[in-house]
Design a protein around this motif. Structure first.
Motif, short mmCIF file in Angstrom:
data_model
loop_
_atom_site.label_atom_id
_atom_site.label_comp_id
_atom_site.label_asym_id
_atom_site.label_seq_id
_atom_site.Cartn_x
_atom_site.Cartn_y
_atom_site.Cartn_z
N GLU A 510 0.84 -1.21 0.00
CA GLU A 510 0.00 0.00 0.00
C GLU A 510 0.87 1.26 0.00
N GLY A 511 1.83 1.30 0.91
CA GLY A 511 2.70 2.47 1.00
C GLY A 511 3.49 2.70 -0.27
N LYS A 512 4.04 1.61 -0.83
CA LYS A 512 4.82 1.74 -2.08
C LYS A 512 3.94 2.26 -3.21
N ALA A 513 2.72 1.69 -3.33
CA ALA A 513 1.84 2.06 -4.44
C ALA A 513 1.41 3.53 -4.35
N ILE A 514 1.06 3.98 -3.13
CA ILE A 514 0.61 5.37 -2.96
C ILE A 514 1.76 6.35 -3.18
N ARG A 640 -5.71 -1.94 2.48
CA ARG A 640 -4.91 -1.46 1.34
C ARG A 640 -5.82 -1.04 0.19
N GLN A 641 -6.79 -1.89 -0.15
CA GLN A 641 -7.69 -1.57 -1.25
C GLN A 641 -8.46 -0.28 -0.96
N PHE A 642 -8.90 -0.14 0.27
CA PHE A 642 -9.67 1.05 0.66
C PHE A 642 -8.83 2.31 0.48
N ALA A 643 -7.59 2.29 0.96
CA ALA A 643 -6.73 3.47 0.87
C ALA A 643 -6.43 3.83 -0.58
N GLU A 644 -6.10 2.83 -1.38
CA GLU A 644 -5.74 3.12 -2.77
C GLU A 644 -6.94 3.66 -3.54
N GLU A 645 -8.13 3.11 -3.30
CA GLU A 645 -9.32 3.60 -3.99
C GLU A 645 -9.74 4.98 -3.47
N PHE A 646 -9.48 5.23 -2.19
CA PHE A 646 -9.77 6.56 -1.65
C PHE A 646 -8.95 7.63 -2.37
N TYR A 647 -7.65 7.42 -2.49
CA TYR A 647 -6.81 8.43 -3.15
C TYR A 647 -7.14 8.53 -4.64
N GLU A 648 -7.52 7.43 -5.25
CA GLU A 648 -7.93 7.47 -6.66
C GLU A 648 -9.10 8.44 -6.84
N ALA A 649 -10.07 8.36 -5.93
CA ALA A 649 -11.24 9.24 -6.03
C ALA A 649 -10.91 10.66 -5.62
N ALA A 650 -10.22 10.82 -4.48
CA ALA A 650 -10.01 12.16 -3.92
C ALA A 650 -8.95 12.96 -4.66
N LEU A 651 -7.90 12.30 -5.16
CA LEU A 651 -6.81 13.03 -5.80
C LEU A 651 -6.94 13.05 -7.33
N LYS A 652 -7.35 11.95 -7.92
CA LYS A 652 -7.38 11.91 -9.38
C LYS A 652 -8.68 12.46 -9.96
N THR A 653 -9.80 12.24 -9.29
CA THR A 653 -11.07 12.72 -9.84
C THR A 653 -11.57 13.97 -9.14
N GLY A 654 -10.93 14.38 -8.04
CA GLY A 654 -11.34 15.60 -7.36
C GLY A 654 -12.58 15.46 -6.51
N THR A 655 -13.00 14.23 -6.21
CA THR A 655 -14.16 14.01 -5.35
C THR A 655 -13.82 14.45 -3.93
N GLU A 659 -17.27 12.43 0.36
CA GLU A 659 -17.98 11.67 -0.65
C GLU A 659 -17.17 10.45 -1.09
N SER A 660 -15.84 10.59 -1.17
CA SER A 660 -15.00 9.44 -1.49
C SER A 660 -15.18 8.34 -0.45
N LEU A 661 -15.19 8.73 0.82
CA LEU A 661 -15.38 7.75 1.89
C LEU A 661 -16.79 7.18 1.87
N ARG A 662 -17.78 8.00 1.62
CA ARG A 662 -19.16 7.51 1.57
C ARG A 662 -19.33 6.46 0.48
N GLN A 663 -18.78 6.73 -0.69
CA GLN A 663 -18.91 5.78 -1.79
C GLN A 663 -18.25 4.45 -1.45
N LEU A 664 -17.09 4.50 -0.84
CA LEU A 664 -16.41 3.26 -0.47
C LEU A 664 -17.19 2.51 0.61
N ARG A 665 -17.66 3.24 1.61
CA ARG A 665 -18.45 2.57 2.66
C ARG A 665 -19.70 1.93 2.09
#
Length: 695
Positions: A510-514, A640-655, A659-665
């Motif tokens: 997770e750390g390496k990927a982020i 790990r999956q949660f963190a990587e998908e969180f940053y994908e939404a919050a950093l790459k798409t600007g969510t 809302e990023s956390l809500r969608q994952l939950r």
């Protein structure tokens, strides 16, 4: 002359900066704030000058686009440490940025010149240690500095109009007897004044220029006090005579065994936003008013919302006193035509039940991994939380839900609370609260419904824990609505060589990927690396590196009753990164980073010296812009999956973060193939509208 100023971080791109400047007039003042190596530099411009400099500019940041250097920084004066004579002398040399502790509140302009030609902000000046109180586009949240000697002043000067509107500024005024007898009724009068009590700051609201009468709502709360006629009143305030309007409340102090001090807390609301809070002490005597009490203390805090950022659909204030079973509630909504309760709202948790509930939560949900009872356990816990919330909240929620749905919006909820244990985000929302058609399909044998944090964009925050003469309130309120991941530090816990700890292979990946995906600086979860991180002494390629975001993937543990056993477990060490270490460090005060601790249990708070404790309390009170962490033990792979998908939404798409956390939950909550409640564990401290700046 004093001008209010818009504040822009220097990490913005020219395109984003131009978008934020678009609705402003050319003569509005702008301060560009640059933070480097723990030092803040301020550069004063006008909107027109910035527009001309940034149009078509391909530079990645304002720092590069405007060629900002230390020697170009504008001079600065601080309200608390600069005399009127010194402010006048400094301002005579050119535009001067005015600070209130760490916050930038405006610009002093020499009276002999209303405008400045050429490139502005080129006079040298001494930098200020520490960053501003909020990030992004801010309105002033404090009074103007003293007027130059020899000119009369009312305590406030008019500010220039922006957005076609004008600013209204006034100090809070809370009037009450210095001393009262328990059980006897007294009056508390609430209004505004043109001059402030010691420690108070002026409230600022933006309203149409032609609107003379401004509709406020004021609400009261206070431990050990009763409000027989209600806690909420409308207050219509005249721009030209703000001191004329007063709302008067009847108050009764509860019986006491010995003389003590009670605190009346007041919330000021405008256009759906809580724009300020004020407080005043009242001495209470058991048999008679204390004969010679010490002078009561009072103060106020401006909560000026960020322009163009809507108020949360619902703002909830929850207060309790450590060791007391009673919770006190105030409700606010952005919808001005929704009727809110006028009488005091309280609920009773039972002595120590909230802390015991938190301990049970940390133990019970991880124990149900893979069990057919997992969903039933989540539902049962959620219903227990729902039952701890007042019926008035759920009535408001149902009405706001229907309105937001009709507008195609996901409701946002900001919970401002000093109660550290109850996971309000897990409250179960079933078909007895909202239309079943709005809920996911019912699984066979299960109850229809979903946790609150899966349906809404929820953020929580902590009311001021510390009030200081020069540094302002901590944590700063309201929470910021922007954060930056331009300088991301990624801490990785490698426990492979430690025979006493279970390895976390997915945390390492997770750390390496982020770090790879977002240009993060990788660090180890060791005393040395954490020491340099928390002291803001990191370097990258030989240059100082001040993290604006921190991600930690490691082992964590929490004891709500023993803070010495709470924290991040370090590699190759018997020590932990505990809340006191965080509070004794400089990182959060200097760079105000967004913090994501992906480690077991470290979202759970606690109580220390009557304050909000745990790592959550430490990071929030010390200045982080947002904080995400799980409440209980989490599955290594799912985390790990949660963190990587969180940053994908919050950093790459600007969510937004919420809302990023809500969608994952919500996705995981309806997909139980993984048989884990890990996605529901994550709690977010921050504004529901918090988003990452594009860098």
């Amino acid at each position: 002359m004093f001008r209010s100023a818009i504040v822009l971080p220097s990490t913005l791109t020219p395109d984003v900066a131009l978008q934020r400047l678009e609705p402003l007039r050319d003569d509005v003042s702008v301060v560009v704030r640059r933070e480097e190596d723990g030092t803040t530099y301020c550069y004063d411009f006008s909107v027109g000058t910035l527009r001309a400099a940034l149009q078509g500019n391909p530079a990645p940041t304002l720092t590069i686009a405007l060629n900002l250097h230390e020697w170009q920084a504008s001079p600065q004066v601080d309200l608390h440490s600069t005399s009127a004579e010194e402010a006048e002398r400094v301002a005579a040399g050119g535009h001067t940025v005015v600070l209130d502790g760490d916050d930038i509140i405006g610009v002093l302009v020499p009276r002999r010149s209303a405008t400045r030609g050429g490139v502005e902000g080129t006079r040298g000046g001494g930098p200020t240690r520490g960053g501003g109180g909020t990030r992004g586009l801010d309105q002033p949240a404090a009074p103007a500095p003293p007027a130059p000697r020899g000119e009369p002043t009312t305590g406030l000067e008019a500010s220039p109009a922006a957005y076609g509107d004008s600013l209204f500024q006034a100090f809070p005024r809370v009037m009450a007897p210095d001393a009262v007898k328990a059980g006897e009724q007294f009056d508390v009068a609430v209004g505004f004044s043109l001059s402030g009590a010691p420690g108070a700051t002026a409230f600022t609201v933006v309203a149409p220029r032609e609107q003379e009468n401004l509709p406020f709502v004021v609400s009261l709360m206070g431990h050990g006090l009763g409000f027989p006629d209600g806690v909420r009143q409308e207050l219509t305030v005249s721009r030209s005579a703000p001191e004329a309007a007063t709302a008067t409340f009847a108050v009764v102090a509860d019986p006491v065994e010995t003389d003590l001090v009670r605190v009346v807390e007041v919330s000021y609301e405008f256009d759906g936003n809580v724009v300020g809070r004020a407080w005043r002490e009242v001495h209470v005597g058991a048999a008679a008013p204390p004969a010679a009490p010490t002078p009561p203390l009072e103060g106020g805090t401006s909560l000026a919302p960020t322009p163009n950022v809507p108020a949360p659909h619902i703002t909830v204030e929850v207060r309790n006193r450590q060791g007391d079973a009673q919770l006190e509630w105030l409700l606010h909504t952005r919808y001005s035509d929704v009727a809110l309760p006028t009488m005091r709202i309280t609920t009773d948790l039972g002595n120590e039940s909230a802390r015991e509930f938190a301990v049970q939560l940390m133990n019970q949900l991880p124990a149900q991994v893979g069990s057919p009872f997992l969903r039933k356990t989540v539902t049962g816990i959620g219903r227990a939380v729902t039952g701890a919330m007042p019926a008035e909240f759920w009535s408001l929620f149902a009405e706001v839900w229907d309105r937001a749905k009709g507008a195609g919006e996901v409701p946002s909820i900001l919970i401002v609370t000093n109660e550290p244990y109850v996971p309000w985000e897990l409250a179960w929302v079933g078909d007895d609260i909202i239309d079943p058609a709005d809920l996911p399909p019912e699984a066979p044998g299960e109850s229809v419904g979903m946790p609150l944090g899966c349906l809404c964009r929820v953020g929580r925050w902590v009311p001021p824990i510390t009030r200081t003469p020069r540094g302002g309130d901590r944590p700063a309120t309201p929470p910021p609505t922007t954060a930056s991941a331009a300088h991301l530090a990624v801490v990785i816990g490698d426990y492979a060589s430690d025979t006493n700890l279970r390895p976390l292979p997915e945390a390492i990946e997770e750390g390496k990927a982020i770090a790879l995906a977002y240009g993060g600086l990788p660090l180890k979860a060791t005393e040395d690396d954490f020491g340099r991180l928390l002291s803001n002494e990191l370097e990258r390629n030989g240059a100082p590196f001040g993290p604006t975001a921190v991600h930690v993937a490691a082992h964590g543990e929490v004891s709500p009753t023993m803070q010495q056993y709470t924290g991040i477990i370090l590699s190759a060490s018997d020590h932990r990164l505990d809340p006191f270490v965080v509070q004794g460090s400089s990182l959060t005060r200097e760079t105000k980073p967004f913090v994501f601790l992906n480690a077991c249990q470290v979202g759970t708070a606690g109580s220390v010296l009557s304050d909000y404790g745990g790592l959550a309390g430490a990071f929030v009170s010390e200045g982080c812009s947002g904080y995400v962490a799980p409440l209980w033990n989490v599955n290594d792979l799912v985390a790990r999956q949660f963190a990587e998908e969180f940053y994908e939404a919050a950093l790459k798409t600007g969510t937004s973060v919420s809302e990023s956390l809500r969608q994952l939950r919500s996705r995981y909550a309806s997909d139980w193939d993984q048989q884990t409640a890990t996605p529901l564990a994550y709690v977010f401290y921050g504004h529901p509208e918090l988003t990452f700046e594009k860098s």
